[in-house]
Design a protein around this motif. Structure first.
Motif, PDB file in Angstrom:
ATOM      1  N   LYS A  10       1.608 -51.687  -4.422  1.00 54.71           N
ATOM      2  CA  LYS A  10       3.163 -51.221  -4.422  1.00 54.71           C
ATOM      3  C   LYS A  10       3.853 -51.917  -5.966  1.00 54.71           C
ATOM      4  O   LYS A  10       3.044 -52.876  -6.330  1.00 54.71           O
ATOM      5  CB  LYS A  10       3.764 -51.902  -3.273  1.00 54.71           C
ATOM      6  CG  LYS A  10       3.259 -51.416  -1.853  1.00 54.71           C
ATOM      7  CD  LYS A  10       4.018 -52.398  -0.868  1.00 54.71           C
ATOM      8  CE  LYS A  10       3.587 -51.543   0.690  1.00 54.71           C
ATOM      9  NZ  LYS A  10       4.146 -52.281   1.516  1.00 54.71           N
ATOM     10  N   PRO A  11       4.798 -51.287  -6.367  1.00 59.40           N
ATOM     11  CA  PRO A  11       5.316 -51.869  -7.906  1.00 59.40           C
ATOM     12  C   PRO A  11       5.873 -53.102  -7.312  1.00 59.40           C
ATOM     13  O   PRO A  11       6.277 -53.550  -6.413  1.00 59.40           O
ATOM     14  CB  PRO A  11       6.211 -50.680  -8.076  1.00 59.40           C
ATOM     15  CG  PRO A  11       6.757 -50.030  -6.721  1.00 59.40           C
ATOM     16  CD  PRO A  11       5.545 -50.130  -5.976  1.00 59.40           C
ATOM     17  N   PRO A  12       6.235 -53.830  -8.656  1.00 59.72           N
ATOM     18  CA  PRO A  12       6.950 -55.072  -8.507  1.00 59.72           C
ATOM     19  C   PRO A  12       8.381 -54.600  -7.927  1.00 59.72           C
ATOM     20  O   PRO A  12       8.823 -53.572  -8.108  1.00 59.72           O
ATOM     21  CB  PRO A  12       7.144 -55.418  -9.852  1.00 59.72           C
ATOM     22  CG  PRO A  12       5.760 -55.035 -10.575  1.00 59.72           C
ATOM     23  CD  PRO A  12       5.725 -53.658  -9.727  1.00 59.72           C
ATOM     24  N   ALA A  13       8.894 -55.808  -7.075  1.00 57.35           N
ATOM     25  CA  ALA A  13      10.169 -55.629  -6.521  1.00 57.35           C
ATOM     26  C   ALA A  13      11.305 -55.139  -7.466  1.00 57.35           C
ATOM     27  O   ALA A  13      11.349 -55.670  -8.608  1.00 57.35           O
ATOM     28  CB  ALA A  13      10.696 -56.766  -5.902  1.00 57.35           C
ATOM     29  N   GLY A  14      11.951 -54.064  -7.237  1.00 58.33           N
ATOM     30  CA  GLY A  14      12.949 -53.919  -7.990  1.00 58.33           C
ATOM     31  C   GLY A  14      12.464 -52.649  -8.880  1.00 58.33           C
ATOM     32  O   GLY A  14      13.461 -51.947  -9.664  1.00 58.33           O
ATOM     33  N   VAL A  15      11.248 -52.302  -8.916  1.00 53.52           N
ATOM     34  CA  VAL A  15      10.971 -51.525  -9.872  1.00 53.52           C
ATOM     35  C   VAL A  15      10.510 -50.127  -8.843  1.00 53.52           C
ATOM     36  O   VAL A  15       9.764 -50.288  -7.907  1.00 53.52           O
ATOM     37  CB  VAL A  15       9.552 -51.410 -10.581  1.00 53.52           C
ATOM     38  CG1 VAL A  15       8.833 -50.345 -11.370  1.00 53.52           C
ATOM     39  CG2 VAL A  15       9.543 -52.770 -11.427  1.00 53.52           C
ATOM     40  N   ASP A  16      11.293 -48.905  -9.111  1.00 56.89           N
ATOM     41  CA  ASP A  16      11.222 -47.872  -8.201  1.00 56.89           C
ATOM     42  C   ASP A  16       9.910 -47.003  -8.681  1.00 56.89           C
ATOM     43  O   ASP A  16       9.894 -46.745  -9.785  1.00 56.89           O
ATOM     44  CB  ASP A  16      12.220 -47.055  -8.370  1.00 56.89           C
ATOM     45  CG  ASP A  16      12.492 -45.832  -7.449  1.00 56.89           C
ATOM     46  OD1 ASP A  16      11.428 -45.762  -6.641  1.00 56.89           O
ATOM     47  OD2 ASP A  16      13.526 -45.127  -7.233  1.00 56.89           O
ATOM     48  N   ALA A  17       8.956 -46.747  -7.772  1.00 53.72           N
ATOM     49  CA  ALA A  17       7.544 -46.303  -8.111  1.00 53.72           C
ATOM     50  C   ALA A  17       7.703 -44.828  -8.464  1.00 53.72           C
ATOM     51  O   ALA A  17       7.079 -44.092  -9.262  1.00 53.72           O
ATOM     52  CB  ALA A  17       6.553 -46.122  -7.000  1.00 53.72           C
ATOM     53  N   GLU A 143      -6.770 -50.024  -6.107  1.00 55.35           N
ATOM     54  CA  GLU A 143      -5.541 -50.398  -5.248  1.00 55.35           C
ATOM     55  C   GLU A 143      -5.544 -51.966  -5.422  1.00 55.35           C
ATOM     56  O   GLU A 143      -4.378 -52.611  -5.573  1.00 55.35           O
ATOM     57  CB  GLU A 143      -5.609 -50.007  -3.956  1.00 55.35           C
ATOM     58  CG  GLU A 143      -5.301 -48.264  -3.789  1.00 55.35           C
ATOM     59  CD  GLU A 143      -4.042 -47.863  -4.322  1.00 55.35           C
ATOM     60  OE1 GLU A 143      -3.022 -48.546  -4.016  1.00 55.35           O
ATOM     61  OE2 GLU A 143      -3.760 -46.781  -4.849  1.00 55.35           O
ATOM     62  N   LEU A 144      -6.704 -52.599  -4.838  1.00 53.82           N
ATOM     63  CA  LEU A 144      -6.808 -54.139  -4.925  1.00 53.82           C
ATOM     64  C   LEU A 144      -6.709 -54.645  -6.314  1.00 53.82           C
ATOM     65  O   LEU A 144      -5.723 -55.513  -6.497  1.00 53.82           O
ATOM     66  CB  LEU A 144      -8.020 -54.707  -4.346  1.00 53.82           C
ATOM     67  CG  LEU A 144      -8.380 -54.232  -2.923  1.00 53.82           C
ATOM     68  CD1 LEU A 144      -9.674 -54.263  -2.361  1.00 53.82           C
ATOM     69  CD2 LEU A 144      -7.548 -55.018  -1.862  1.00 53.82           C
ATOM     70  N   ASP A 145      -7.210 -53.974  -7.456  1.00 58.04           N
ATOM     71  CA  ASP A 145      -7.000 -54.563  -8.653  1.00 58.04           C
ATOM     72  C   ASP A 145      -5.454 -54.620  -9.046  1.00 58.04           C
ATOM     73  O   ASP A 145      -5.009 -55.696  -9.686  1.00 58.04           O
ATOM     74  CB  ASP A 145      -7.900 -53.839  -9.659  1.00 58.04           C
ATOM     75  CG  ASP A 145      -8.030 -54.494 -10.808  1.00 58.04           C
ATOM     76  OD1 ASP A 145      -8.536 -55.442 -11.032  1.00 58.04           O
ATOM     77  OD2 ASP A 145      -7.460 -53.762 -11.840  1.00 58.04           O
ATOM     78  N   THR A 146      -4.951 -53.442  -8.826  1.00 57.02           N
ATOM     79  CA  THR A 146      -3.552 -53.480  -9.014  1.00 57.02           C
ATOM     80  C   THR A 146      -2.637 -54.362  -8.446  1.00 57.02           C
ATOM     81  O   THR A 146      -1.722 -54.986  -8.767  1.00 57.02           O
ATOM     82  CB  THR A 146      -3.084 -51.950  -8.785  1.00 57.02           C
ATOM     83  OG1 THR A 146      -3.777 -51.144  -9.693  1.00 57.02           O
ATOM     84  CG2 THR A 146      -1.398 -51.825  -9.097  1.00 57.02           C
ATOM     85  N   ALA A 147      -2.986 -54.546  -7.037  1.00 57.65           N
ATOM     86  CA  ALA A 147      -2.320 -55.739  -6.206  1.00 57.65           C
ATOM     87  C   ALA A 147      -2.344 -57.012  -6.892  1.00 57.65           C
ATOM     88  O   ALA A 147      -1.781 -57.874  -6.820  1.00 57.65           O
ATOM     89  CB  ALA A 147      -2.697 -55.554  -4.756  1.00 57.65           C
ATOM     90  N   PHE A 148      -3.690 -57.305  -7.430  1.00 55.30           N
ATOM     91  CA  PHE A 148      -4.011 -58.561  -7.805  1.00 55.30           C
ATOM     92  C   PHE A 148      -2.993 -59.109  -8.827  1.00 55.30           C
ATOM     93  O   PHE A 148      -2.317 -59.857  -9.154  1.00 55.30           O
ATOM     94  CB  PHE A 148      -5.569 -58.685  -8.310  1.00 55.30           C
ATOM     95  CG  PHE A 148      -5.977 -59.814  -8.994  1.00 55.30           C
ATOM     96  CD1 PHE A 148      -6.534 -60.892  -8.202  1.00 55.30           C
ATOM     97  CD2 PHE A 148      -5.828 -60.032 -10.345  1.00 55.30           C
ATOM     98  CE1 PHE A 148      -7.129 -62.185  -8.813  1.00 55.30           C
ATOM     99  CE2 PHE A 148      -6.276 -61.166 -10.954  1.00 55.30           C
ATOM    100  CZ  PHE A 148      -6.834 -62.373 -10.350  1.00 55.30           C
ATOM    101  N   HIS A 149      -3.027 -57.854  -9.898  1.00 58.84           N
ATOM    102  CA  HIS A 149      -2.206 -58.141 -11.193  1.00 58.84           C
ATOM    103  C   HIS A 149      -0.524 -57.999 -10.887  1.00 58.84           C
ATOM    104  O   HIS A 149       0.316 -58.898 -11.463  1.00 58.84           O
ATOM    105  CB  HIS A 149      -2.264 -57.312 -12.110  1.00 58.84           C
ATOM    106  CG  HIS A 149      -3.811 -57.509 -12.996  1.00 58.84           C
ATOM    107  ND1 HIS A 149      -4.060 -58.345 -13.956  1.00 58.84           N
ATOM    108  CD2 HIS A 149      -4.910 -56.932 -12.416  1.00 58.84           C
ATOM    109  CE1 HIS A 149      -5.417 -58.315 -14.184  1.00 58.84           C
ATOM    110  NE2 HIS A 149      -5.903 -57.551 -13.484  1.00 58.84           N
ATOM    111  N   THR A 150      -0.106 -57.493  -9.814  1.00 58.45           N
ATOM    112  CA  THR A 150       1.409 -57.375  -9.308  1.00 58.45           C
ATOM    113  C   THR A 150       1.544 -58.800  -8.762  1.00 58.45           C
ATOM    114  O   THR A 150       2.864 -58.743  -9.103  1.00 58.45           O
ATOM    115  CB  THR A 150       1.418 -56.360  -8.307  1.00 58.45           C
ATOM    116  OG1 THR A 150       0.855 -55.008  -8.851  1.00 58.45           O
ATOM    117  CG2 THR A 150       2.844 -56.288  -7.645  1.00 58.45           C
ATOM    118  N   VAL A 151       0.638 -59.369  -8.136  1.00 60.24           N
ATOM    119  CA  VAL A 151       1.225 -60.773  -7.684  1.00 60.24           C
ATOM    120  C   VAL A 151       1.582 -61.618  -8.900  1.00 60.24           C
ATOM    121  O   VAL A 151       2.572 -62.330  -8.889  1.00 60.24           O
ATOM    122  CB  VAL A 151      -0.307 -61.614  -7.221  1.00 60.24           C
ATOM    123  CG1 VAL A 151       0.102 -62.872  -6.797  1.00 60.24           C
ATOM    124  CG2 VAL A 151      -0.497 -60.633  -5.596  1.00 60.24           C
TER     125      VAL A 151
END
Length: 236
Positions: A10-17, A143-151
């Motif tokens: 999921k995109p960072p909060a406040g960023v509309d995908a 998906e997991l790799d993107t979630a890792f960096h989104t944190v």
């Protein structure tokens, strides 16, 4: 092991995908897929009425989809010529990842100074899932790799930088999923993620920023190498 769908990035909060109607968002996905897979050729004109007829919809959702694709760089608008497909070539990929090399170290340096114990635990949890998957399911890995960096980037105060990172990340994900990871790149991803977590724990902001720069550049170069190999095979 949980289902892949449980780890949809999921995109960072406040960023509309997406930022469009549901129909426009669906068309965006379909047209983007056609561009990436070459069903819509480089520099091909994208006529709104033709696309609407092809997908059995009205013209408004098509216009929404094309504007979204324009924002990501997949579509170019020219005066008196309308929309056309931007070539998904090596120059395009190079430009995208080079911007990441500039942006992500700054985002990472800030994160190291703000990271909580919960953040670090979440990075370790996701990394554990990445290693458990071990690249067997490439979609799940993405998906997991993107979630890792989104944190790391989701709470950054500069929402424009976070949004630019997300959009470019989505472009690279879309392009890179056509290729398999080499064994060397797989090992580098695991090693660099583990090193990054250790540096975050130690509060080593500058070293973490240097590492993420190498990490992003390595990912970009890997995609370029795969593109060159594919083009050489086609030419041969």
């Amino acid at each position: 092991m949980a289902e892949t769908s449980d780890f949809k990035a999921k995109p960072p909060a406040g960023v509309d995908a997406i930022g469009a109607s549901s129909e426009g968002a669906s068309l965006y996905e379909l047209i983007r897929e056609d561009i990436i897979e070459g069903r819509l050729a480089a520099n091909e004109r994208l006529v709104v009425t033709d696309l609407a007829r092809r997908h059995g919809t009205s013209t408004n959702p098509v216009r929404e989809a094309l504007q979204l694709l324009r924002g990501e760089g997949f579509v170019i608008f020219s005066p008196n010529r309308g929309a056309r497909v931007r070539p998904i070539d090596q120059d395009f990929v190079r430009d995208i990842y080079e911007i990441g090399v500039l942006i992500e170290p700054a985002l990472t340096r800030w994160f190291v100074g703000m990271a909580t114990g919960e953040d670090i635990a979440e990075l370790e949890r996701i990394q554990g899932l990445i290693e458990e998957n071990n690249f067997a399911d490439t979609f799940r890995h993405s998906e997991l790799d993107t979630a890792f960096h989104t944190v790391m980037y989701q709470r950054h105060y500069n929402r424009h930088a976070a949004e630019l990172w997300w959009k470019h990340r989505e472009v690279l994900r879309a392009v890179s999923r056509r290729f398999n990871f080499t064994l060397a790149r797989r090992a580098a991803i695991i090693r660099e993620h583990r090193e990054l977590i250790a540096l975050i724990k130690a509060g080593e902001a500058d070293k973490a920023a240097e590492l993420i720069s190498r990490h992003v550049e390595g990912s970009g170069r890997h995609v370029l190498e795969q593109m060159r190999a594919r083009n050489a095979a086609r030419a041969g």
